[in-house]
Design an enzyme around this catalytic site. Structure first.
Site, PDB file in Angstrom:
ATOM      1  N   GLY A 108       6.315   0.540   7.979  1.00 39.59           N
ATOM      2  CA  GLY A 108       7.952  -0.277   7.907  1.00 39.59           C
ATOM      3  C   GLY A 108       9.131   0.521   7.944  1.00 39.59           C
ATOM      4  N   ARG A 165      15.861  -4.652   7.333  1.00 40.19           N
ATOM      5  CA  ARG A 165      16.170  -6.466   6.130  1.00 40.19           C
ATOM      6  C   ARG A 165      17.028  -5.159   5.070  1.00 40.19           C
ATOM      7  NH1 ARG A 165      12.988 -10.842   6.793  1.00 40.19           N
ATOM      8  NH2 ARG A 165      11.442  -8.613   7.037  1.00 40.19           N
ATOM      9  N   GLN A 167       1.075   6.606  11.746  1.00 32.54           N
ATOM     10  CA  GLN A 167       1.384   5.954  12.879  1.00 32.54           C
ATOM     11  C   GLN A 167       2.320   5.663  13.521  1.00 32.54           C
ATOM     12  OE1 GLN A 167       1.857   2.347  11.818  1.00 32.54           O
ATOM     13  NE2 GLN A 167       0.705   0.835  13.798  1.00 32.54           N
ATOM     14  N   GLY A 205       0.853 -15.422   7.336  1.00 32.99           N
ATOM     15  CA  GLY A 205      -0.309 -16.203   7.496  1.00 32.99           C
ATOM     16  C   GLY A 205      -1.440 -17.126   6.642  1.00 32.99           C
ATOM     17  N   ASN A 252      10.988  -7.741   1.092  1.00 31.68           N
ATOM     18  CA  ASN A 252      11.203  -7.537   2.573  1.00 31.68           C
ATOM     19  C   ASN A 252      13.126  -7.371   2.791  1.00 31.68           C
ATOM     20  OD1 ASN A 252       8.850  -6.959   3.846  1.00 31.68           O
ATOM     21  ND2 ASN A 252       8.767  -9.897   3.059  1.00 31.68           N
ATOM     22  N   ARG A 268      28.902  13.424 -22.922  1.00 29.66           N
ATOM     23  CA  ARG A 268      28.244  13.882 -21.342  1.00 29.66           C
ATOM     24  C   ARG A 268      26.675  14.935 -21.040  1.00 29.66           C
ATOM     25  NH1 ARG A 268      34.394  15.667 -19.445  1.00 29.66           N
ATOM     26  NH2 ARG A 268      32.870  16.408 -17.281  1.00 29.66           N
ATOM     27  N   ARG A 287      53.652  24.259 -35.743  1.00 33.43           N
ATOM     28  CA  ARG A 287      54.276  23.422 -35.070  1.00 33.43           C
ATOM     29  C   ARG A 287      55.671  23.647 -35.335  1.00 33.43           C
ATOM     30  NH1 ARG A 287      54.158  20.078 -41.004  1.00 33.43           N
ATOM     31  NH2 ARG A 287      51.235  19.852 -40.866  1.00 33.43           N
TER      32      ARG A 287
HETATM   33  C1  UD1 Z   1       1.017  -9.941   6.558  1.00 33.60           C
HETATM   34  C2  UD1 Z   1       0.032 -10.790   6.903  1.00 33.60           C
HETATM   35  C3  UD1 Z   1       0.220 -12.258   7.040  1.00 33.60           C
HETATM   36  C4  UD1 Z   1       0.600 -12.169   5.518  1.00 33.60           C
HETATM   37  C5  UD1 Z   1       1.999 -10.979   4.756  1.00 33.60           C
HETATM   38  C6  UD1 Z   1       1.203 -11.133   3.525  1.00 33.60           C
HETATM   39  C7  UD1 Z   1      -1.046  -9.284   9.158  1.00 33.60           C
HETATM   40  C8  UD1 Z   1      -1.156  -9.754  10.873  1.00 33.60           C
HETATM   41  N1  UD1 Z   1      -0.175 -10.272   8.239  1.00 33.60           N
HETATM   42  O1  UD1 Z   1       2.092 -10.324   7.885  1.00 33.60           O
HETATM   43  O2  UD1 Z   1      -1.035 -13.225   7.097  1.00 33.60           O
HETATM   44  O3  UD1 Z   1       0.767 -13.120   4.742  1.00 33.60           O
HETATM   45  O4  UD1 Z   1       1.296  -9.798   5.615  1.00 33.60           O
HETATM   46  O5  UD1 Z   1       3.048  -9.811   3.300  1.00 33.60           O
HETATM   47  O6  UD1 Z   1      -1.663  -8.938   9.054  1.00 33.60           O
HETATM   48  N2  UD1 Z   1       2.522  -1.986   8.378  1.00 33.60           N
HETATM   49  C9  UD1 Z   1       2.562  -1.081   9.220  1.00 33.60           C
HETATM   50  N3  UD1 Z   1       2.834  -0.866  10.452  1.00 33.60           N
HETATM   51  C10 UD1 Z   1       2.130  -1.581  11.514  1.00 33.60           C
HETATM   52  C11 UD1 Z   1       2.826  -2.914  10.943  1.00 33.60           C
HETATM   53  C12 UD1 Z   1       2.938  -3.457   9.355  1.00 33.60           C
HETATM   54  O7  UD1 Z   1       1.888  -0.207   8.957  1.00 33.60           O
HETATM   55  O8  UD1 Z   1       2.645  -1.606  12.402  1.00 33.60           O
HETATM   56  C13 UD1 Z   1       2.672  -2.328   6.955  1.00 33.60           C
HETATM   57  C14 UD1 Z   1       4.364  -2.758   7.017  1.00 33.60           C
HETATM   58  O9  UD1 Z   1       5.039  -1.221   6.512  1.00 33.60           O
HETATM   59  C15 UD1 Z   1       4.313  -3.513   5.636  1.00 33.60           C
HETATM   60  C16 UD1 Z   1       2.798  -3.877   5.720  1.00 33.60           C
HETATM   61  O10 UD1 Z   1       1.895  -3.298   7.094  1.00 33.60           O
HETATM   62  O11 UD1 Z   1       3.744  -2.249   4.086  1.00 33.60           O
HETATM   63  C17 UD1 Z   1       2.614  -5.178   5.572  1.00 33.60           C
HETATM   64  O12 UD1 Z   1       3.364  -6.047   7.930  1.00 33.60           O
HETATM   65  P1  UD1 Z   1       4.249  -6.618   7.834  1.00 33.60           P
HETATM   66  O13 UD1 Z   1       5.177  -6.911   9.081  1.00 33.60           O
HETATM   67  O14 UD1 Z   1       5.492  -6.671   6.555  1.00 33.60           O
HETATM   68  O15 UD1 Z   1       3.643  -8.017   7.533  1.00 33.60           O
HETATM   69  P2  UD1 Z   1       3.578  -9.703   7.621  1.00 33.60           P
HETATM   70  O16 UD1 Z   1       3.942 -10.171   8.608  1.00 33.60           O
HETATM   71  O17 UD1 Z   1       4.801  -9.919   6.533  1.00 33.60           O
HETATM   72 MG    MG Z   2       5.562  -8.450   4.812  1.00 34.86          MG
END
Ligand code: UD1
Ligand code: MG
Length: 467
Positions: free
Chosen positions: A13, A17, A83, A152, A236, A342, A449
């Site tokens: 990610g 934000r 990814q 979730g 976040n 320093r 002085r």
């Molecule tokens: C996810 C869960 C949700 C849970 C929440 C807890 C899913 C679908 N949902 O939602 O049930 O309550 O976390 O915080 O999993 N990431 C990737 N690649 C991607 C998408 C995400 O590496 O394509 C990584 C992000 O960098 C992050 C983590 O996965 O570290 C979670 O992703 P995020 O988008 O924050 O998921 P949430 O919507 O918070």
């Molecule tokens: Mg999250």
């Protein structure tokens, strides 16, 4: 018997934000980054449970920075999977198995997000014990959240059999009222994970591949409810970053208190991860400890001090509002109030640096004193020498810096300057108000002085009469 474990850290990610201009995994916390805590926790868990483990990190946004950071801080310990597009958490785990093929052979896989730095190794152990004891295919850590928006929701199966997770966007208004939420931390049998992962689609409101779909239609999976939901805090935004930092700082301070360090107001202290403080030390409110600072036993640190990458020995006093950087302070020395130390400074045993004194790249030997309003730069001051109030080393000629050397047991009267390069031997005496431009041999006296002229009865000429 050692079980082969795969640790999959999701760190693709961007963390828009956070507005930090660096990937979320590298957001700063206690002089480190978010992902370091997740790596530490995973390593500690594997060690304590005596498990053979492999750690794989899924990177995406600014992957080079994340990989460079981890290679530097955990050399040789991590593997990376890329990814390309952030298509969802299930897609991220697919990338993990593609990028780290050996991980497909592990018996179990932990999935943990890089942005959850508060999770401890004991939490992973608890989850693992549950999986093993209950012989489950997968377990997910859950907790109660009064305001579950964004998480979730956990829909438990009848008779506690199975469960599934509904993401916020796809949840009905009834489901949205559920307060048991998914933390995003799972331990899953690798064979089960790979089999189910192949079936996950993106037919949902977000159009993402949800990892949480793994648990659909399967009974041998279970949610494990944790009482302390705050440990799953996900970072976040900058508010959560501050919350996470404060939580980790307090955790460290509690540990220090247990070992005998006394804090007068722990809520006002900022302390980095690698700082050490020994028992008997007292810390007043509003002190910052940064970098690899080491504070020995029985040190007193008054309010408003900033101490960066410095070593402070036993029994030292650092009085209010002093600033120390890349320096060494030896036993029983006293610094401040309002002193600036320093980089490259070494203050000797029992030496004193008083108020409004700046010391730069200088060595003060045992018992040396600079008590008031002085600047000492690029200097060596010998044992028990005393530099009077307003002493200044004139160390810079506009182009180069020059050294000042002062021997042992030297007395320098107030308001004196040393025009460097210059050297003063042992047991010398410099009269107050002198500007020393030439070297002084040991035992010598110097005065330089303007000569005073006194005219009796003449003051009235200069004193203006008050009307
Ligand atoms: C996810 C869960 C949700 C849970 C929440 C807890 C899913 C679908 N949902 O939602 O049930 O309550 O976390 O915080 O999993 N990431 C990737 N690649 C991607 C998408 C995400 O590496 O394509 C990584 C992000 O960098 C992050 C983590 O996965 O570290 C979670 O992703 P995020 O988008 O924050 O998921 P949430 O919507 O918070
Ligand atoms: Mg999250």
């Amino acid at each position: 018997m050692a079980v082969d474990f795969g640790v999959c850290i999701l760190a693709a990610g961007l963390g828009t934000r956070l507005k930090l201009n660096r990937p979320k995994a590298l957001a700063p916390v206690m002089g480190r980054t978010l992902i370091d805590y997740v790596v530490d926790t995973s390593k500690e868990f594997l060690k304590k449970e005596k498990l053979q483990g492999k750690m794989g990190v899924v990177t995406g946004h600014m992957r080079e920075l994340v990989e460079e950071h981890l290679n530097k801080n955990f050399p040789g310990e991590m593997e990376f999977a890329f990814q390309e597009k952030q298509l969802g958490t299930a897609d991220a785990v697919r990338s993990y198995f593609k990028g780290v093929p050996a991980a497909t052979k592990a018996t179990y896989t932990i999935i943990i997000c890089a942005d959850t730095p508060l999770i401890r190794d004991i939490d992973l152990s608890l989850l693992y014990i549950h999986l093993r004891n209950e012989k489950k295919d997968a377990v997910a850590a859950t907790f109660y959240e009064k305001n579950p928006t964004g998480y979730g929701r956990i829909i438990r199966g009848e008779n506690s059999l199975g469960f599934h997770i509904v993401e916020e966007k796809d949840a009905s208004s009834e489901e949205r009222k559920i307060c048991e939420v998914n933390s995003g931390l799972y331990i899953i049998k690798t064979s089960f994970l790979i089999e189910k992962l192949a079936k996950v689609d993106n037919k949902n409101k977000s159009g993402e591949f949800y990892l949480t779909d793994l648990f659909k239609d399967h009974f041998n999976v279970s949610p494990v409810l944790f009482n302390e939901g705050e440990i799953f805090l996900g970072v976040n935004n900058l508010i959560q970053l501050e919350e996470a930092s404060k939580f980790l700082i307090l955790r460290k301070i509690r540990g220090l208190q247990e070992s005998g360090v006394r804090f007068l107001d722990s809520s006002s202290i900022i302390i980095d991860h690698f700082v050490s403080i020994e028992a008997g030390t007292v810390v007043y409110p509003q002190v910052c400890f940064e970098g690899r600072t080491e504070i020995a036993a029985n040190v007193v640190i008054e309010s408003g001090c900033m101490i960066k990458n410095s070593k402070v020995a036993e029994g030292v006093s650092i009085l209010a509002h002093s600033y120390l950087e890349d320096s060494i302070i030896q036993k029983f020395a006293s610094i401040g109030p309002f002193a600036r130390i320093r980089p490259g400074t070494n203050v000797g045993e029992g030496a004193k640096v008083g108020n409004f004194v700046e010391i730069k790249k200088s060595v003060l030997a045992k018992g040396a004193k600079v008590s008031h309003l002085s600047y000492v730069g690029d200097a060596e001051i010998g044992e028990e020498s005393n530099l009077g109030c307003g002493f200044i080393t004139c160390n810079y000629d506009g182009v180069n810096k020059h050294k000042t050397k002062i021997g042992k047991n030297v007395f320098i009267g107030s308001d004196s300057q040393m025009v460097a390069p210059v050297s003063v031997g042992d047991d010398c005496f410099v009269a107050a108000g002198s500007t020393v431009t030439q070297d002084m041999p040991s035992g010598s006296f110097a005065i330089s002085r303007g000569k005073q002229t006194t005219k009796e009865g003449m003051a009235h000429r200069f004193l203006k009469k008050k009307s």
